[in-house]
Design a protein around this motif. Structure first.
Motif, PDB file in Angstrom:
ATOM      1  N   UNK A  83       0.835  -1.259  -0.312  1.00 31.60           N
ATOM      2  CA  UNK A  83      -0.353  -0.278  -0.173  1.00 31.60           C
ATOM      3  C   UNK A  83       0.819   1.368  -0.336  1.00 31.60           C
ATOM      4  N   UNK A  84       0.382   2.559  -0.005  1.00 34.71           N
ATOM      5  CA  UNK A  84       0.649   3.630  -0.226  1.00 34.71           C
ATOM      6  C   UNK A  84       1.546   3.885   1.637  1.00 34.71           C
ATOM      7  N   UNK A  85       1.354   3.341   2.182  1.00 36.59           N
ATOM      8  CA  UNK A  85       1.992   3.353   2.987  1.00 36.59           C
ATOM      9  C   UNK A  85       3.033   2.933   3.682  1.00 36.59           C
ATOM     10  N   UNK A 147       5.147  -2.042  -7.244  1.00 34.24           N
ATOM     11  CA  UNK A 147       6.523  -1.421  -8.437  1.00 34.24           C
ATOM     12  C   UNK A 147       6.919  -0.070  -8.104  1.00 34.24           C
ATOM     13  N   UNK A 148       6.316   1.134  -7.266  1.00 37.28           N
ATOM     14  CA  UNK A 148       6.641   2.169  -7.268  1.00 37.28           C
ATOM     15  C   UNK A 148       7.380   2.027  -5.571  1.00 37.28           C
ATOM     16  N   UNK A 149       6.675   0.422  -4.769  1.00 42.03           N
ATOM     17  CA  UNK A 149       7.892   0.340  -3.407  1.00 42.03           C
ATOM     18  C   UNK A 149       9.059   0.240  -3.774  1.00 42.03           C
ATOM     19  N   UNK A 150       9.320  -1.248  -4.878  1.00 40.34           N
ATOM     20  CA  UNK A 150      10.443  -1.658  -5.504  1.00 40.34           C
ATOM     21  C   UNK A 150      11.364   0.350  -5.767  1.00 40.34           C
ATOM     22  N   UNK A 151      11.337   0.605  -6.474  1.00 35.78           N
ATOM     23  CA  UNK A 151      11.675   1.893  -6.765  1.00 35.78           C
ATOM     24  C   UNK A 151      12.021   3.091  -5.465  1.00 35.78           C
ATOM     25  N   UNK A 152      11.111   2.802  -4.794  1.00 36.15           N
ATOM     26  CA  UNK A 152      11.760   3.576  -3.499  1.00 36.15           C
ATOM     27  C   UNK A 152      12.169   3.390  -2.632  1.00 36.15           C
ATOM     28  N   UNK A 153      12.410   1.427  -2.655  1.00 35.46           N
ATOM     29  CA  UNK A 153      13.705   0.896  -1.603  1.00 35.46           C
ATOM     30  C   UNK A 153      14.567   0.941  -2.671  1.00 35.46           C
TER      31      UNK A 153
END
Length: 177
Positions: A83-85, A147-153
């Motif tokens: 999730x976004x959080x 996908x966004x999580x992996x990018x930010x991670x």
């Protein structure tokens, strides 16, 4: 429950909904690379830095959710999902650690202390996991938050590597061209 079933001997595996797919499918490549990243992070902990260890423990749990997310081609509302959080948590960690670091003025070499270098290695595996997720998303519907999580991670792992190197007295090295 037996560890081995023989069900994968023909090159197929089960997704969460029991659909059989090739072990070379984009979905298996995506969550398999996330699994590799999770195992790599497990070799890095403990780092000797309690805050980083707590964050990496959370990351490992998040990555387990990413794997479940990718293993489920038809998720229900109650199924595990990034999730976004989760993304917000990584962004907050980056922001907190950035206050400890000098601003970058050039690229840096992925080196430093043993732990710092391992975190840079984990960043590269995270980028590969992200590429696999993007490839899967080009073929099938998936949770865009994952996908966004992996990018930010990957940004987070880069930052963790820099923080650990700074705390351990390892200077950053810029490449020469």
């Amino acid at each position: 429950m037996s560890i081995y079933t023989g069900r994968g001997d023909d090159g197929q595996t089960d997704l969460r909904d029991m659909t059989r797919v090739s072990k070379t499918s984009a979905r298996i490549e995506a969550y398999g690379t996330v699994d590799e990243l999770n195992a790599l992070i497990g070799t890095i902990r403990p780092t000797g830095h309690d805050d980083i260890d707590d964050q990496l423990r959370s990351v490992q749990n998040h990555l387990h959710v990413v794997q479940a997310d990718f293993a489920n081609p038809d998720p229900d509302e109650d199924d595990p999902a990034i999730r976004a959080d989760h993304v917000d948590a990584v962004e907050n960690w980056i922001d907190d650690h950035d206050a400890e670091l000098e601003q970058l003025t050039s690229f840096i070499l992925p080196t430093g202390s043993e732990t710092g270098a391992q975190l840079h290695h984990a960043r590269t595996v995270c980028r590969r996991a992200e590429r696999r997720a993007v490839a899967l998303a080009s073929e099938e519907q998936i949770n865009e938050q994952a996908v966004q999580y992996l990018n930010r991670l990957s940004d987070g792992l880069f930052t963790f590597g820099r923080v650990v190197n700074k705390r351990e007295g390892e200077p950053e090295e810029s490449p020469s061209y």
